[in-house]
Write a protein that holds these residues in place. Sequence first.
Motif, PDB file in Angstrom:
ATOM      1  N   GLU A  99       0.813  -1.213   0.000  1.00  5.34           N
ATOM      2  CA  GLU A  99       0.000   0.000   0.000  1.00  5.34           C
ATOM      3  C   GLU A  99       0.846   1.262   0.000  1.00  5.34           C
ATOM      4  O   GLU A  99       0.412   2.312  -0.456  1.00  5.34           O
ATOM      5  CB  GLU A  99      -0.917   0.019   1.227  1.00  5.34           C
ATOM      6  N   TYR A 100       2.068   1.150   0.542  1.00  4.73           N
ATOM      7  CA  TYR A 100       2.881   2.342   0.748  1.00  4.73           C
ATOM      8  C   TYR A 100       4.208   2.289  -0.016  1.00  4.73           C
ATOM      9  O   TYR A 100       5.123   3.040   0.288  1.00  4.73           O
ATOM     10  CB  TYR A 100       3.172   2.506   2.247  1.00  4.73           C
ATOM     11  N   HIS A 101       4.322   1.405  -1.032  1.00  5.00           N
ATOM     12  CA  HIS A 101       5.607   1.255  -1.710  1.00  5.00           C
ATOM     13  C   HIS A 101       6.023   2.521  -2.450  1.00  5.00           C
ATOM     14  O   HIS A 101       7.203   2.727  -2.708  1.00  5.00           O
ATOM     15  CB  HIS A 101       5.569   0.062  -2.674  1.00  5.00           C
ATOM     16  N   LEU A 102       5.060   3.389  -2.773  1.00  2.00           N
ATOM     17  CA  LEU A 102       5.379   4.669  -3.387  1.00  2.00           C
ATOM     18  C   LEU A 102       5.148   5.818  -2.414  1.00  2.00           C
ATOM     19  O   LEU A 102       5.168   6.981  -2.814  1.00  2.00           O
ATOM     20  CB  LEU A 102       4.528   4.886  -4.651  1.00  2.00           C
ATOM     21  N   GLY A 103       4.932   5.498  -1.156  1.00  3.23           N
ATOM     22  CA  GLY A 103       4.602   6.514  -0.162  1.00  3.23           C
ATOM     23  C   GLY A 103       5.782   6.920   0.685  1.00  3.23           C
ATOM     24  O   GLY A 103       6.939   6.807   0.286  1.00  3.23           O
ATOM     25  N   ASN A 104       5.466   7.364   1.889  1.00  2.00           N
ATOM     26  CA  ASN A 104       6.482   7.892   2.795  1.00  2.00           C
ATOM     27  C   ASN A 104       7.413   6.793   3.288  1.00  2.00           C
ATOM     28  O   ASN A 104       6.974   5.733   3.721  1.00  2.00           O
ATOM     29  CB  ASN A 104       5.770   8.569   3.978  1.00  2.00           C
ATOM     30  N   SER A 105       8.720   7.059   3.245  1.00  2.00           N
ATOM     31  CA  SER A 105       9.703   6.042   3.635  1.00  2.00           C
ATOM     32  C   SER A 105       9.635   5.722   5.121  1.00  2.00           C
ATOM     33  O   SER A 105       9.941   4.605   5.534  1.00  2.00           O
ATOM     34  CB  SER A 105      11.112   6.507   3.273  1.00  2.00           C
ATOM     35  N   ILE A 106       9.232   6.699   5.940  1.00  3.46           N
ATOM     36  CA  ILE A 106       9.123   6.458   7.378  1.00  3.46           C
ATOM     37  C   ILE A 106       8.057   5.399   7.657  1.00  3.46           C
ATOM     38  O   ILE A 106       8.246   4.515   8.498  1.00  3.46           O
ATOM     39  CB  ILE A 106       8.799   7.766   8.138  1.00  3.46           C
ATOM     40  N   VAL A 107       6.937   5.468   6.929  1.00  2.00           N
ATOM     41  CA  VAL A 107       5.875   4.483   7.119  1.00  2.00           C
ATOM     42  C   VAL A 107       6.385   3.093   6.765  1.00  2.00           C
ATOM     43  O   VAL A 107       6.132   2.115   7.485  1.00  2.00           O
ATOM     44  CB  VAL A 107       4.639   4.841   6.278  1.00  2.00           C
ATOM     45  N   LEU A 108       7.117   2.970   5.668  1.00  2.70           N
ATOM     46  CA  LEU A 108       7.662   1.675   5.267  1.00  2.70           C
ATOM     47  C   LEU A 108       8.624   1.127   6.325  1.00  2.70           C
ATOM     48  O   LEU A 108       8.622  -0.073   6.618  1.00  2.70           O
ATOM     49  CB  LEU A 108       8.368   1.799   3.921  1.00  2.70           C
ATOM     50  N   LYS A 109       9.440   2.007   6.886  1.00  2.00           N
ATOM     51  CA  LYS A 109      10.370   1.577   7.932  1.00  2.00           C
ATOM     52  C   LYS A 109       9.610   1.133   9.173  1.00  2.00           C
ATOM     53  O   LYS A 109       9.998   0.171   9.846  1.00  2.00           O
ATOM     54  CB  LYS A 109      11.338   2.702   8.269  1.00  2.00           C
ATOM     55  N   LYS A 110       8.517   1.829   9.473  1.00  2.00           N
ATOM     56  CA  LYS A 110       7.729   1.448  10.652  1.00  2.00           C
ATOM     57  C   LYS A 110       7.036   0.104  10.438  1.00  2.00           C
ATOM     58  O   LYS A 110       6.864  -0.665  11.393  1.00  2.00           O
ATOM     59  CB  LYS A 110       6.703   2.536  10.970  1.00  2.00           C
ATOM     60  N   ILE A 111       6.645  -0.185   9.210  1.00  2.00           N
ATOM     61  CA  ILE A 111       6.049  -1.489   8.928  1.00  2.00           C
ATOM     62  C   ILE A 111       7.066  -2.596   9.183  1.00  2.00           C
ATOM     63  O   ILE A 111       6.737  -3.657   9.713  1.00  2.00           O
ATOM     64  CB  ILE A 111       5.511  -1.541   7.485  1.00  2.00           C
ATOM     65  N   LYS A 112       8.309  -2.346   8.820  1.00  2.00           N
ATOM     66  CA  LYS A 112       9.366  -3.323   9.088  1.00  2.00           C
ATOM     67  C   LYS A 112       9.567  -3.517  10.595  1.00  2.00           C
ATOM     68  O   LYS A 112       9.783  -4.631  11.074  1.00  2.00           O
ATOM     69  CB  LYS A 112      10.671  -2.892   8.416  1.00  2.00           C
ATOM     70  N   VAL A 113       9.487  -2.405  11.352  1.00  2.00           N
ATOM     71  CA  VAL A 113       9.579  -2.511  12.813  1.00  2.00           C
ATOM     72  C   VAL A 113       8.403  -3.319  13.362  1.00  2.00           C
ATOM     73  O   VAL A 113       8.568  -4.175  14.239  1.00  2.00           O
ATOM     74  CB  VAL A 113       9.633  -1.112  13.455  1.00  2.00           C
ATOM     75  N   LEU A 114       7.223  -3.059  12.830  1.00  2.00           N
ATOM     76  CA  LEU A 114       6.035  -3.803  13.256  1.00  2.00           C
ATOM     77  C   LEU A 114       6.209  -5.302  13.023  1.00  2.00           C
ATOM     78  O   LEU A 114       5.767  -6.124  13.834  1.00  2.00           O
ATOM     79  CB  LEU A 114       4.807  -3.325  12.476  1.00  2.00           C
ATOM     80  N   SER A 115       6.838  -5.648  11.907  1.00  2.00           N
ATOM     81  CA  SER A 115       6.971  -7.057  11.541  1.00  2.00           C
ATOM     82  C   SER A 115       7.845  -7.836  12.519  1.00  2.00           C
ATOM     83  O   SER A 115       7.834  -9.068  12.519  1.00  2.00           O
ATOM     84  CB  SER A 115       7.548  -7.184  10.130  1.00  2.00           C
ATOM     85  N   GLU A 116       8.591  -7.126  13.367  1.00  2.00           N
ATOM     86  CA  GLU A 116       9.404  -7.813  14.373  1.00  2.00           C
ATOM     87  C   GLU A 116       8.539  -8.382  15.498  1.00  2.00           C
ATOM     88  O   GLU A 116       8.932  -9.330  16.178  1.00  2.00           O
ATOM     89  CB  GLU A 116      10.445  -6.850  14.950  1.00  2.00           C
ATOM     90  N   GLN A 117       7.375  -7.783  15.705  1.00  2.00           N
ATOM     91  CA  GLN A 117       6.489  -8.209  16.790  1.00  2.00           C
ATOM     92  C   GLN A 117       5.193  -8.839  16.310  1.00  2.00           C
ATOM     93  O   GLN A 117       4.571  -9.613  17.025  1.00  2.00           O
ATOM     94  CB  GLN A 117       6.140  -7.011  17.687  1.00  2.00           C
ATOM     95  N   TYR A 118       4.766  -8.462  15.092  1.00  2.00           N
ATOM     96  CA  TYR A 118       3.463  -8.909  14.604  1.00  2.00           C
ATOM     97  C   TYR A 118       3.611  -9.700  13.314  1.00  2.00           C
ATOM     98  O   TYR A 118       4.427  -9.367  12.458  1.00  2.00           O
ATOM     99  CB  TYR A 118       2.541  -7.704  14.393  1.00  2.00           C
ATOM    100  N   ALA A 119       2.792 -10.742  13.203  1.00  2.00           N
ATOM    101  CA  ALA A 119       2.914 -11.651  12.070  1.00  2.00           C
ATOM    102  C   ALA A 119       1.882 -11.399  10.983  1.00  2.00           C
ATOM    103  O   ALA A 119       2.140 -11.653   9.804  1.00  2.00           O
ATOM    104  CB  ALA A 119       2.789 -13.097  12.554  1.00  2.00           C
ATOM    105  N   ALA A 120       0.710 -10.917  11.374  1.00  2.00           N
ATOM    106  CA  ALA A 120      -0.381 -10.848  10.404  1.00  2.00           C
ATOM    107  C   ALA A 120      -1.319  -9.683  10.711  1.00  2.00           C
ATOM    108  O   ALA A 120      -1.304  -9.112  11.808  1.00  2.00           O
ATOM    109  CB  ALA A 120      -1.153 -12.159  10.390  1.00  2.00           C
TER     110      ALA A 120
END
Length: 294
Positions: A61-82
């Motif tokens: 959803e955010y591949h062309l969006g804000n880079s901070i959001v993409l980085k936060k999604i990666k941080v989220l993936s450390e704790q959340y699976a789905a």
Amino acid sequence: MQDQERDVADAEKETLTSETDDWKKYRDDDIMQQHSAIQAEQAVKVPFVGDKEPLSSLEAEYHLGNSIVLKKIKVLSEQYAAIRRTRGDGNCFFRSFMFGYLEHILDSQDHNEVHHIKANIEECKKTLQSLGYAEFTFEDFFALFLEQLDSVLQGSEDSISHDELLCRSRDPSISDYVVMFFRFVTSGEIRKRSEFFEPFILGLTNTSVEQFCKSAVEPMGEESDHVQIIALSDALGVPIRVVYLDRSSCENNSINVNHHDFIPTSSDSDVSKTTNPSITLLYRPGHYDILYPK
């Protein structure tokens, strides 16, 4: 004793003031516009409650969006699976809570918790009656939620599976009724504690408590913010974790994903304060989905 109660009330108000300020920060205009653009499409294509997806699906959803959001999604993936998406129709908070809570009971089979929430629901009925609501205006919504609550407990001929829970959550004749149950419970709690909620409602909407409940809580399709979350959590005695995904950066440009645990204020909820909430929602400005920890 009065001084103690005053201190508790002051502490609650200080917390809610902080949450009000935080909420304004998360109402990021850019990401709100981006999300609004997909909400219309979701309203047609996405069911009330979707299938569980890997968290990585958010990146698309955010591949062309804000880079901070993409980085936060990666941080989220450390704790959340789905993630499990809900339709962006203004009812997404209540719909997410509905499925998340019933799924939690289906998985845990916690009969003590069911007994606890049923007792709180009975108090919610009394609250609405004391506020002047005629019972026929809300009794069907209450009865239907209690029916769904009983059905996720296994061992009877009316017990349902996870697939059936998902099917019911997508059925307007059930799902919308449960949403209305939550809206009545939330409205009753806000009206009952009007002195507590009034300053924050005035700050958000510049309306009275009664007007706020009539226009922003009880009608279907009206979005929810922290006031509604606090009221529902307190009324039912169910803690809720909300994880915030926005484009704000942290100190020293570090990337952190903030969350807030809404813990019921009732005295019999002390146990919940020592454990993580069983329901975790992802908040993106204007929308809620369900998150699943690893």
